[in-house]
Design a protein around this motif. Structure first.
Motif, PDB file in Angstrom:
ATOM      1  N   LYS A   3     -22.130   5.138   3.972  1.00 54.75           N
ATOM      2  CA  LYS A   3     -23.117   5.292   4.977  1.00 54.75           C
ATOM      3  C   LYS A   3     -24.635   5.461   4.476  1.00 54.75           C
ATOM      4  O   LYS A   3     -24.713   5.824   3.224  1.00 54.75           O
ATOM      5  CB  LYS A   3     -22.802   6.943   5.646  1.00 54.75           C
ATOM      6  CG  LYS A   3     -21.809   6.811   6.805  1.00 54.75           C
ATOM      7  CD  LYS A   3     -21.649   8.273   7.374  1.00 54.75           C
ATOM      8  CE  LYS A   3     -20.545   8.179   8.370  1.00 54.75           C
ATOM      9  NZ  LYS A   3     -19.196   7.437   8.167  1.00 54.75           N
ATOM     10  N   THR A   4     -25.420   4.750   5.087  1.00 56.50           N
ATOM     11  CA  THR A   4     -27.089   4.848   4.782  1.00 56.50           C
ATOM     12  C   THR A   4     -27.789   5.318   5.962  1.00 56.50           C
ATOM     13  O   THR A   4     -27.275   4.990   6.952  1.00 56.50           O
ATOM     14  CB  THR A   4     -27.391   3.386   4.328  1.00 56.50           C
ATOM     15  OG1 THR A   4     -26.289   2.932   3.204  1.00 56.50           O
ATOM     16  CG2 THR A   4     -28.751   3.220   3.956  1.00 56.50           C
ATOM     17  N   ILE A   5     -28.905   5.972   5.778  1.00 56.02           N
ATOM     18  CA  ILE A   5     -29.958   6.384   6.691  1.00 56.02           C
ATOM     19  C   ILE A   5     -31.014   5.568   6.778  1.00 56.02           C
ATOM     20  O   ILE A   5     -31.682   5.602   5.732  1.00 56.02           O
ATOM     21  CB  ILE A   5     -30.026   7.814   6.521  1.00 56.02           C
ATOM     22  CG1 ILE A   5     -29.072   8.635   7.121  1.00 56.02           C
ATOM     23  CG2 ILE A   5     -31.202   8.061   7.733  1.00 56.02           C
ATOM     24  CD1 ILE A   5     -28.889  10.085   6.803  1.00 56.02           C
ATOM     25  N   ILE A   6     -31.319   4.718   7.662  1.00 58.72           N
ATOM     26  CA  ILE A   6     -32.504   3.805   7.616  1.00 58.72           C
ATOM     27  C   ILE A   6     -33.472   4.320   8.649  1.00 58.72           C
ATOM     28  O   ILE A   6     -33.303   5.129   9.542  1.00 58.72           O
ATOM     29  CB  ILE A   6     -32.159   2.449   8.071  1.00 58.72           C
ATOM     30  CG1 ILE A   6     -31.529   2.531   9.588  1.00 58.72           C
ATOM     31  CG2 ILE A   6     -31.073   1.814   7.388  1.00 58.72           C
ATOM     32  CD1 ILE A   6     -31.439   1.060  10.156  1.00 58.72           C
ATOM     33  N   LEU A   7     -34.784   3.860   8.386  1.00 54.55           N
ATOM     34  CA  LEU A   7     -36.056   4.037   9.333  1.00 54.55           C
ATOM     35  C   LEU A   7     -35.835   2.850  10.498  1.00 54.55           C
ATOM     36  O   LEU A   7     -35.934   1.882  10.407  1.00 54.55           O
ATOM     37  CB  LEU A   7     -37.327   3.849   8.525  1.00 54.55           C
ATOM     38  CG  LEU A   7     -38.540   4.170   9.548  1.00 54.55           C
ATOM     39  CD1 LEU A   7     -38.657   5.654   9.879  1.00 54.55           C
ATOM     40  CD2 LEU A   7     -39.756   3.795   8.697  1.00 54.55           C
ATOM     41  N   ASN A   8     -35.477   3.681  11.711  1.00 57.21           N
ATOM     42  CA  ASN A   8     -34.965   2.673  12.707  1.00 57.21           C
ATOM     43  C   ASN A   8     -36.394   2.575  13.440  1.00 57.21           C
ATOM     44  O   ASN A   8     -36.609   1.367  14.323  1.00 57.21           O
ATOM     45  CB  ASN A   8     -34.143   3.604  13.664  1.00 57.21           C
ATOM     46  CG  ASN A   8     -33.619   2.601  14.649  1.00 57.21           C
ATOM     47  OD1 ASN A   8     -33.278   1.546  14.646  1.00 57.21           O
ATOM     48  ND2 ASN A   8     -33.441   3.072  16.135  1.00 57.21           N
ATOM     49  N   ASP A  19     -35.728   8.004  15.273  1.00 59.86           N
ATOM     50  CA  ASP A  19     -36.425   7.235  14.484  1.00 59.86           C
ATOM     51  C   ASP A  19     -35.607   7.096  13.417  1.00 59.86           C
ATOM     52  O   ASP A  19     -35.910   6.286  12.726  1.00 59.86           O
ATOM     53  CB  ASP A  19     -37.570   7.954  14.131  1.00 59.86           C
ATOM     54  CG  ASP A  19     -38.663   8.202  15.280  1.00 59.86           C
ATOM     55  OD1 ASP A  19     -38.856   7.368  15.993  1.00 59.86           O
ATOM     56  OD2 ASP A  19     -39.340   9.266  15.329  1.00 59.86           O
ATOM     57  N   PHE A  20     -34.662   7.581  13.193  1.00 61.00           N
ATOM     58  CA  PHE A  20     -33.480   7.421  12.074  1.00 61.00           C
ATOM     59  C   PHE A  20     -32.271   6.683  12.713  1.00 61.00           C
ATOM     60  O   PHE A  20     -31.894   6.780  13.848  1.00 61.00           O
ATOM     61  CB  PHE A  20     -33.268   8.738  11.449  1.00 61.00           C
ATOM     62  CG  PHE A  20     -34.269   9.415  10.906  1.00 61.00           C
ATOM     63  CD1 PHE A  20     -34.844   9.328   9.794  1.00 61.00           C
ATOM     64  CD2 PHE A  20     -34.865  10.431  11.667  1.00 61.00           C
ATOM     65  CE1 PHE A  20     -35.848   9.978   9.371  1.00 61.00           C
ATOM     66  CE2 PHE A  20     -36.001  11.195  11.151  1.00 61.00           C
ATOM     67  CZ  PHE A  20     -36.471  11.144   9.998  1.00 61.00           C
ATOM     68  N   LYS A  21     -31.714   6.103  11.938  1.00 62.89           N
ATOM     69  CA  LYS A  21     -30.123   5.591  12.266  1.00 62.89           C
ATOM     70  C   LYS A  21     -29.066   5.650  11.117  1.00 62.89           C
ATOM     71  O   LYS A  21     -29.535   5.173   9.867  1.00 62.89           O
ATOM     72  CB  LYS A  21     -30.372   3.984  12.816  1.00 62.89           C
ATOM     73  CG  LYS A  21     -29.037   3.617  13.414  1.00 62.89           C
ATOM     74  CD  LYS A  21     -29.505   2.075  13.624  1.00 62.89           C
ATOM     75  CE  LYS A  21     -28.205   1.398  14.488  1.00 62.89           C
ATOM     76  NZ  LYS A  21     -28.564   0.112  15.056  1.00 62.89           N
ATOM     77  N   ILE A  22     -28.011   5.895  11.205  1.00 59.57           N
ATOM     78  CA  ILE A  22     -26.983   6.098  10.353  1.00 59.57           C
ATOM     79  C   ILE A  22     -26.132   4.610  10.413  1.00 59.57           C
ATOM     80  O   ILE A  22     -25.775   4.394  11.414  1.00 59.57           O
ATOM     81  CB  ILE A  22     -26.253   7.288  10.360  1.00 59.57           C
ATOM     82  CG1 ILE A  22     -26.839   8.404  10.120  1.00 59.57           C
ATOM     83  CG2 ILE A  22     -25.029   6.987   9.398  1.00 59.57           C
ATOM     84  CD1 ILE A  22     -25.950   9.687  10.346  1.00 59.57           C
ATOM     85  N   VAL A  23     -26.133   3.992   9.265  1.00 59.92           N
ATOM     86  CA  VAL A  23     -25.453   2.440   9.392  1.00 59.92           C
ATOM     87  C   VAL A  23     -24.323   2.696   8.444  1.00 59.92           C
ATOM     88  O   VAL A  23     -24.367   3.403   7.260  1.00 59.92           O
ATOM     89  CB  VAL A  23     -26.220   1.450   9.259  1.00 59.92           C
ATOM     90  CG1 VAL A  23     -27.378   1.406  10.267  1.00 59.92           C
ATOM     91  CG2 VAL A  23     -26.994   1.666   7.809  1.00 59.92           C
TER      92      VAL A  23
END
Length: 331
Positions: A3-8, A19-23
């Protein structure tokens, strides 16, 4: 999967969970010279809000659809690098990933026998060093002087106040609840504390608890709270500008009292800074903080949130004042 958390998306005003997204990404595999790291603790800090905007600053903004980054403590799970072995703990600026590879560059090996691992993101990390250098290098407090700290129950502020007491100052804290006001006095040793949410006239309140004026102001919040402190600054006073959380989510620069006449009339100094200004002195700061912590002179209070998926919410909670001391996410 990893899992990674990106700036959505870039926030407008106050950040939202959207504003965040877990991919999910594939698990990384190390190559020669690399190590595999497992994230153990993640630091969330107000300054990250600035990097979420596409604005020029002292550090580049985060890229959309790329991983967020902050201070992290990680454990070495596999190693093909002679400098690191399995079981080592490292700290440094890393992406918000459960697992990741690294060469170990710019990462610091830390000892979990000397202090809890989370301390290396707080009192023994960027937080403590920010408090130490801002106060000692710009504030230059002298024994017997009055130090006022805003955001005093937060990560940096709580350490600033304690250092002020160690150096012989009379310390006044400003926080947002009666519970935090009591905590500042009972746990952190502040002489007095003010609840800004129940104070109608901050200028008057500061004057009442600082009858001899304010010699050093360590500012973590900006806004109307700071206006009240500026009005009470002493001749040759020093104003250390560390943070401005009260205005980070504003969509335009708010207008307020101008500080120039206070600075001129009182021959006062007002200086902003970032901890990287003192990069050559970081070992000195770490040594002193470690000594004070070992001697029991520093209280390393932390607010621990558990779960990788809760990193964004923990960050948002900073703007609601839900933390006491350092906000850290345990994975």
């Amino acid at each position: 999967m990893n899992k990674t958390i990106i700036l959505n998306s870039r926030p407008v005003g106050k950040p939202q969970l959207s504003d965040f997204k877990i991919v999910d990404e594939e698990m990384p595999h190390i190559k020669d010279g690399e190590i595999l790291l497992k994230t153990k603790f993640v630091s969330v800090d107000p300054y990250l809000r600035g990097r979420m905007s596409d604005a020029k600053s002292y550090v580049p903004p985060f890229e959309l659809q790329k991983a967020m980054t902050s201070g992290i403590v990680a454990e070495v799970m596999e190693s093909q690098n002679d400098k690191f072995k399995v079981g080592d703990f490292l700290s440094g600026m890393l992406p918000w990933r459960e697992f990741q590879t690294s060469t170990g560059e710019n990462l610091l090996k830390i000892d979990d026998q000397l202090a809890p691992l989370s301390n290396y993101l707080g009192v023994l990390g960027m937080t403590g060093l920010t408090a130490y250098f801002g106060l000692t290098e710009i504030g230059k407090p002298k024994k017997g002087e009055t130090l006022v700290v805003s955001g005093a129950a937060g990560a940096v502020g709580s350490i600033v106040g304690q250092i002020g007491k160690i150096l012989g100052c009379r310390v006044i804290g400003i926080a947002g609840t009666d519970e935090k006001v009591e905590l500042l006095k009972s746990e952190f040793g502040f002489d007095e504390a003010i609840n800004y949410n129940t104070t109608k006239d901050m200028t008057k309140a500061i004057a009442e608890v600082c009858p001899d004026g304010v010699d050093v102001y360590y500012d973590n919040v900006g806004g109307s709270i700071s206006d009240g402190v500026h009005a009470n600054i002493n001749r040759l006073g020093r104003i250390v500008v560390c943070g401005a959380i009260s205005i980070y989510n504003e969509t335009k620069i708010p207008q307020g009292p101008r500080v120039e006449h206070f600075l001129i009339r009182k021959s006062a100094l007002m200086q902003g800074f970032v901890v990287s200004n003192y990069i050559d002195k970081l070992p000195e700061g770490m040594k002193q903080l470690s000594q004070w912590l070992a001697e029991g002179k520093l209280n390393s209070t932390e607010t621990i949130v558990e779960g990788f998926e809760n990193i964004p919410q923990a960050f948002l909670d900073l703007f609601e004042g839900k933390n006491t001391g350092k906000m850290i996410v345990k994975i």
